[in-house]
Design a protein around this motif. Structure first.
Motif, PDB file in Angstrom:
ATOM      1  N   GLU A  26      14.264  68.360  23.070  1.00 42.32           N
ATOM      2  CA  GLU A  26      13.851  68.309  24.480  1.00 42.32           C
ATOM      3  C   GLU A  26      12.617  69.156  24.772  1.00 42.32           C
ATOM      4  O   GLU A  26      11.998  68.993  25.816  1.00 42.32           O
ATOM      5  N   LEU A  27      12.281  70.063  23.875  1.00 40.61           N
ATOM      6  CA  LEU A  27      11.139  70.954  24.093  1.00 40.61           C
ATOM      7  C   LEU A  27      10.141  70.783  22.947  1.00 40.61           C
ATOM      8  O   LEU A  27      10.385  71.236  21.832  1.00 40.61           O
ATOM      9  N   ARG A  28       9.042  70.130  23.227  1.00 36.36           N
ATOM     10  CA  ARG A  28       8.040  69.854  22.203  1.00 36.36           C
ATOM     11  C   ARG A  28       7.566  71.143  21.531  1.00 36.36           C
ATOM     12  O   ARG A  28       7.228  72.111  22.200  1.00 36.36           O
ATOM     13  N   GLY A  29       7.595  71.150  20.212  1.00 41.14           N
ATOM     14  CA  GLY A  29       7.110  72.296  19.456  1.00 41.14           C
ATOM     15  C   GLY A  29       8.080  73.461  19.377  1.00 41.14           C
ATOM     16  O   GLY A  29       7.722  74.529  18.890  1.00 41.14           O
ATOM     17  N   CYS A  51       9.494  78.849  24.859  1.00 40.49           N
ATOM     18  CA  CYS A  51       8.962  77.531  25.195  1.00 40.49           C
ATOM     19  C   CYS A  51       9.036  77.268  26.695  1.00 40.49           C
ATOM     20  O   CYS A  51       8.114  76.699  27.278  1.00 40.49           O
ATOM     21  N   LEU A  52      10.122  77.691  27.310  1.00 38.32           N
ATOM     22  CA  LEU A  52      10.248  77.501  28.757  1.00 38.32           C
ATOM     23  C   LEU A  52       9.222  78.335  29.514  1.00 38.32           C
ATOM     24  O   LEU A  52       8.675  77.893  30.515  1.00 38.32           O
ATOM     25  N   GLU A  53       8.964  79.540  29.031  1.00 41.02           N
ATOM     26  CA  GLU A  53       7.942  80.372  29.674  1.00 41.02           C
ATOM     27  C   GLU A  53       6.575  79.720  29.575  1.00 41.02           C
ATOM     28  O   GLU A  53       5.836  79.665  30.549  1.00 41.02           O
ATOM     29  N   GLU A  55       5.873  76.579  29.210  1.00 41.93           N
ATOM     30  CA  GLU A  55       5.836  75.384  30.051  1.00 41.93           C
ATOM     31  C   GLU A  55       5.929  75.723  31.537  1.00 41.93           C
ATOM     32  O   GLU A  55       5.924  74.837  32.374  1.00 41.93           O
ATOM     33  N   GLU A  56       6.059  76.981  31.855  1.00 39.95           N
ATOM     34  CA  GLU A  56       6.161  77.485  33.226  1.00 39.95           C
ATOM     35  C   GLU A  56       7.340  76.883  33.985  1.00 39.95           C
ATOM     36  O   GLU A  56       7.342  76.806  35.210  1.00 39.95           O
ATOM     37  N   GLU A  57       8.359  76.455  33.230  1.00 34.85           N
ATOM     38  CA  GLU A  57       9.573  75.978  33.878  1.00 34.85           C
ATOM     39  C   GLU A  57      10.392  77.157  34.382  1.00 34.85           C
ATOM     40  O   GLU A  57      11.094  77.055  35.370  1.00 34.85           O
ATOM     41  N   SER A  58      10.298  78.260  33.664  1.00 36.17           N
ATOM     42  CA  SER A  58      11.066  79.437  34.024  1.00 36.17           C
ATOM     43  C   SER A  58      10.362  80.664  33.490  1.00 36.17           C
ATOM     44  O   SER A  58      10.370  80.904  32.292  1.00 36.17           O
ATOM     45  N   PRO A  59       9.722  81.466  34.338  1.00 40.27           N
ATOM     46  CA  PRO A  59       9.027  82.648  33.857  1.00 40.27           C
ATOM     47  C   PRO A  59       9.952  83.681  33.228  1.00 40.27           C
ATOM     48  O   PRO A  59       9.546  84.457  32.401  1.00 40.27           O
ATOM     49  N   SER A  60      11.214  83.680  33.592  1.00 44.51           N
ATOM     50  CA  SER A  60      12.168  84.620  33.020  1.00 44.51           C
ATOM     51  C   SER A  60      13.562  84.032  33.103  1.00 44.51           C
ATOM     52  O   SER A  60      13.942  83.484  34.120  1.00 44.51           O
TER      53      SER A  60
END
Length: 84
Positions: A26-29, A51-53, A55-60
C-alpha cells in the motif's frame, strides 16, 4: 477523540543470504530487511511511519497505532534446495 489504527499488509520474503525482506504494497517504496522476524517487524513499523511522514499523510504517529494484521511469508529457496 482517539485516532483509529491504520492497517497495512506486510509481504515477507527470505532472500538467499538468509535475510527477511518486508514490503508494504500500500505504500510505494516502503520496505526493509533484517536477520530475524522480530527485528524485521520492528523495522517495518518504523519504515511505515517514515513513509507516511514523507507522503505527508501523518506528520507524527505518536498516540496513533499501526496494526499489521496480515503478513504473507514466501521463502525463496535456491533451486538446488527444492525437493522432488
Amino acid at each position: 477523540m482517539k485516532s483509529k489504527a491504520r492497517t497495512f499488509n506486510l509481504v515477507i520474503e527470505k532472500d538467499r543470504d538468509g535475510y527477511f525482506v518486508a514490503s508494504v504494497p500500500e505504500l510505494r517504496g516502503c520496505h526493509t530487511q533484517a536477520k530475524s522476524l522480530d527485528v524485521l517487524l520492528q523495522r517495518a513499523r518504523e519504515a511505515i511511519e517514515l513513509c507516511l511522514e514523507v507522503e505527508e499523510e501523518s506528520p507524527s504517529l505518536t498516540g496513533r497505532g499501526i496494526r499489521m494484521i496480515s503478513a504473507y511469508e514466501t521463502i525463496n529457496r535456491h533451486p538446488s534446495s527444492r525437493g522432488p
